[in-house]
Enzyme design. Structure first.
Site, PDB file in Angstrom:
ATOM      1  N   LYS A  13      -0.405   6.432  -1.816  1.00 45.97           N
ATOM      2  CA  LYS A  13      -1.724   6.540  -0.841  1.00 45.97           C
ATOM      3  C   LYS A  13      -1.361   6.041   0.528  1.00 45.97           C
ATOM      4  O   LYS A  13      -1.518   6.694   1.629  1.00 45.97           O
ATOM      5  CB  LYS A  13      -3.045   6.141  -1.402  1.00 45.97           C
ATOM      6  CG  LYS A  13      -3.338   6.290  -2.712  1.00 45.97           C
ATOM      7  CD  LYS A  13      -4.807   5.680  -3.271  1.00 45.97           C
ATOM      8  CE  LYS A  13      -4.699   4.279  -3.325  1.00 45.97           C
ATOM      9  NZ  LYS A  13      -3.687   3.744  -4.408  1.00 45.97           N
ATOM     10  N   ARG A  88     -13.800   2.827  -4.603  1.00 43.41           N
ATOM     11  CA  ARG A  88     -13.242   2.538  -5.961  1.00 43.41           C
ATOM     12  C   ARG A  88     -14.100   2.226  -6.972  1.00 43.41           C
ATOM     13  O   ARG A  88     -13.540   1.989  -8.206  1.00 43.41           O
ATOM     14  CB  ARG A  88     -12.503   1.170  -5.860  1.00 43.41           C
ATOM     15  CG  ARG A  88     -11.041   1.244  -5.623  1.00 43.41           C
ATOM     16  CD  ARG A  88     -10.481  -0.460  -5.334  1.00 43.41           C
ATOM     17  NE  ARG A  88      -9.237  -0.473  -5.706  1.00 43.41           N
ATOM     18  CZ  ARG A  88      -8.058  -0.555  -4.718  1.00 43.41           C
ATOM     19  NH1 ARG A  88      -8.606  -0.371  -3.549  1.00 43.41           N
ATOM     20  NH2 ARG A  88      -6.915  -0.963  -5.349  1.00 43.41           N
ATOM     21  N   ARG A 127       8.180  -2.442  -4.202  1.00 45.43           N
ATOM     22  CA  ARG A 127       7.610  -2.105  -2.676  1.00 45.43           C
ATOM     23  C   ARG A 127       7.509  -3.442  -1.858  1.00 45.43           C
ATOM     24  O   ARG A 127       7.538  -4.495  -2.054  1.00 45.43           O
ATOM     25  CB  ARG A 127       5.912  -2.000  -2.929  1.00 45.43           C
ATOM     26  CG  ARG A 127       5.222  -2.081  -1.573  1.00 45.43           C
ATOM     27  CD  ARG A 127       3.944  -1.360  -1.921  1.00 45.43           C
ATOM     28  NE  ARG A 127       2.895  -1.769  -2.835  1.00 45.43           N
ATOM     29  CZ  ARG A 127       1.717  -1.429  -3.258  1.00 45.43           C
ATOM     30  NH1 ARG A 127       1.476  -0.216  -2.665  1.00 45.43           N
ATOM     31  NH2 ARG A 127       0.903  -2.010  -4.073  1.00 45.43           N
ATOM     32  N   ARG A 161       3.869  -7.947  -1.210  1.00 43.89           N
ATOM     33  CA  ARG A 161       2.347  -8.430  -1.704  1.00 43.89           C
ATOM     34  C   ARG A 161       2.414  -9.503  -2.750  1.00 43.89           C
ATOM     35  O   ARG A 161       3.172  -9.122  -3.688  1.00 43.89           O
ATOM     36  CB  ARG A 161       1.466  -7.272  -1.903  1.00 43.89           C
ATOM     37  CG  ARG A 161       1.302  -6.537  -0.703  1.00 43.89           C
ATOM     38  CD  ARG A 161       0.778  -4.947  -0.987  1.00 43.89           C
ATOM     39  NE  ARG A 161      -0.440  -5.107  -2.047  1.00 43.89           N
ATOM     40  CZ  ARG A 161      -1.249  -4.053  -2.071  1.00 43.89           C
ATOM     41  NH1 ARG A 161      -0.989  -3.269  -1.656  1.00 43.89           N
ATOM     42  NH2 ARG A 161      -2.007  -4.180  -3.266  1.00 43.89           N
ATOM     43  N   ARG A 172      -4.609  -4.272 -12.414  1.00 46.08           N
ATOM     44  CA  ARG A 172      -5.080  -3.259 -11.339  1.00 46.08           C
ATOM     45  C   ARG A 172      -5.153  -2.044 -12.054  1.00 46.08           C
ATOM     46  O   ARG A 172      -5.985  -1.175 -11.722  1.00 46.08           O
ATOM     47  CB  ARG A 172      -4.198  -3.499 -10.108  1.00 46.08           C
ATOM     48  CG  ARG A 172      -4.293  -4.680  -9.458  1.00 46.08           C
ATOM     49  CD  ARG A 172      -3.103  -4.834  -8.545  1.00 46.08           C
ATOM     50  NE  ARG A 172      -2.885  -4.113  -7.568  1.00 46.08           N
ATOM     51  CZ  ARG A 172      -1.847  -4.102  -6.873  1.00 46.08           C
ATOM     52  NH1 ARG A 172      -0.512  -4.913  -7.386  1.00 46.08           N
ATOM     53  NH2 ARG A 172      -1.459  -3.237  -5.908  1.00 46.08           N
TER      54      ARG A 172
END
Ligand code: ADP
Ligand code: AMP
Length: 223
Positions: A13, A88, A127, A161, A172
């Site tokens: 996203k 969400r 990431r 992160r 998550r």
């Protein structure tokens, strides 16, 4: 151009929202980024967000709805916005609809990025992003052209992160399955849900999204 990019953590996203922002001059509104800014500021909201994010859970709906309502009224949203990470929950989706109606606008398209769950863990654990401008990278799939130098701004510091570890990723994903995926039928019924293959390479996903935006008429308003 008022659109939502919807998909589980790691679906791409943010990567795609940043590209759309560049191409169409419409801002990416990423609630996760807003919360990380609050964490950095040390505010009370930030302290709460840190606990919730580290646990891989969701922040309360009313806080998130208020955050987005304030944000979409900023001048840079005059031509629209790209929502990334919001809504969400069904309550957030409903609140978004009524807020847009109140502001005399509506959603043009909700684009679901379809991905395999196992690929997501690999995407998330690899990431990283530029510490200066936030451009996103991946250890395996997308490194800067010159190693150690950000393609976008020339920055040389990168960060990861805190919540991008395998244990938190699983929570998550569960939050996505249980609280976010149920929004999809809501948008399907409204006739504005489009699907793209989030497993394709980054350029191909961008191409598919552009195609959807044209077909959905999301580019008609000048964005
Ligand atoms: P999200 O915002 O949905 O959580 P990101 O856009 O941050 O996901 O993408 C997660 C990671 O996967 C990033 O490191 C990104 O570079 C990488 N990535 C994004 N899209 C793709 C893709 N289509 N193929 C391979 N890797 C991707
Ligand atoms: P993201 O950057 O979108 O992966 O979001 C990181 C974390 O921020 C999530 O795991 C949630 O804890 C929190 N968060 C972001 N957006 C929302 C939202 N719309 N509602 C509730 N929590 C959110």
């Amino acid at each position: 151009m008022n659109i939502i990019l919807l998909g589980p953590p790691g679906a791409g996203k943010g990567t795609q929202a940043k590209r759309l922002e560049q191409t169409y001059g419409v801002p990416q509104l990423a609630t996760g980024d807003m919360l990380r800014a609050a964490v950095k500021s040390g505010s009370e909201l930030g302290q709460q967000a840190k606990r919730v994010m580290d646990a891989g859970e969701l922040m309360p709906d009313d806080l998130m709805v208020q955050m987005i309502e304030e944000r979409i009224q900023q001048p840079d949203c005059a031509k629209g916005f790209i929502l990334d990470g919001f809504p969400r929950t069904t309550a957030q989706a409903e609140a978004l609809d009524s807020m847009l109606t109140r502001h005399g606008t509506k959603l043009d398209a909700v684009i679901e990025l379809k991905v395999d769950e196992e690929a997501l863990v690999r995407r998330i654990t690899g990431r990283y992003s530029c510490a200066k401008c936030g451009a996103g990278y991946h250890d395996e799939f997308h490194n800067p052209q010159t190693p150690g130098v950000c393609d976008a701004c020339g920055g040389t510091e990168f960060r990861r992160r805190d919540d991008d570890n395998e244990a938190t990723v699983r929570s998550r994903m569960e939050a996505y399955r249980e609280q976010t995926a149920p929004i999809l039928p809501y948008y399907e019924t409204a006739g504005i849900l489009w699907r793209v293959d989030g497993m394709a390479d980054i350029d191909e996903v961008t191409r598919q999204i552009d195609d959807v935006l044209r077909r959905a008429g999301a580019l008609d308003g000048g964005a």
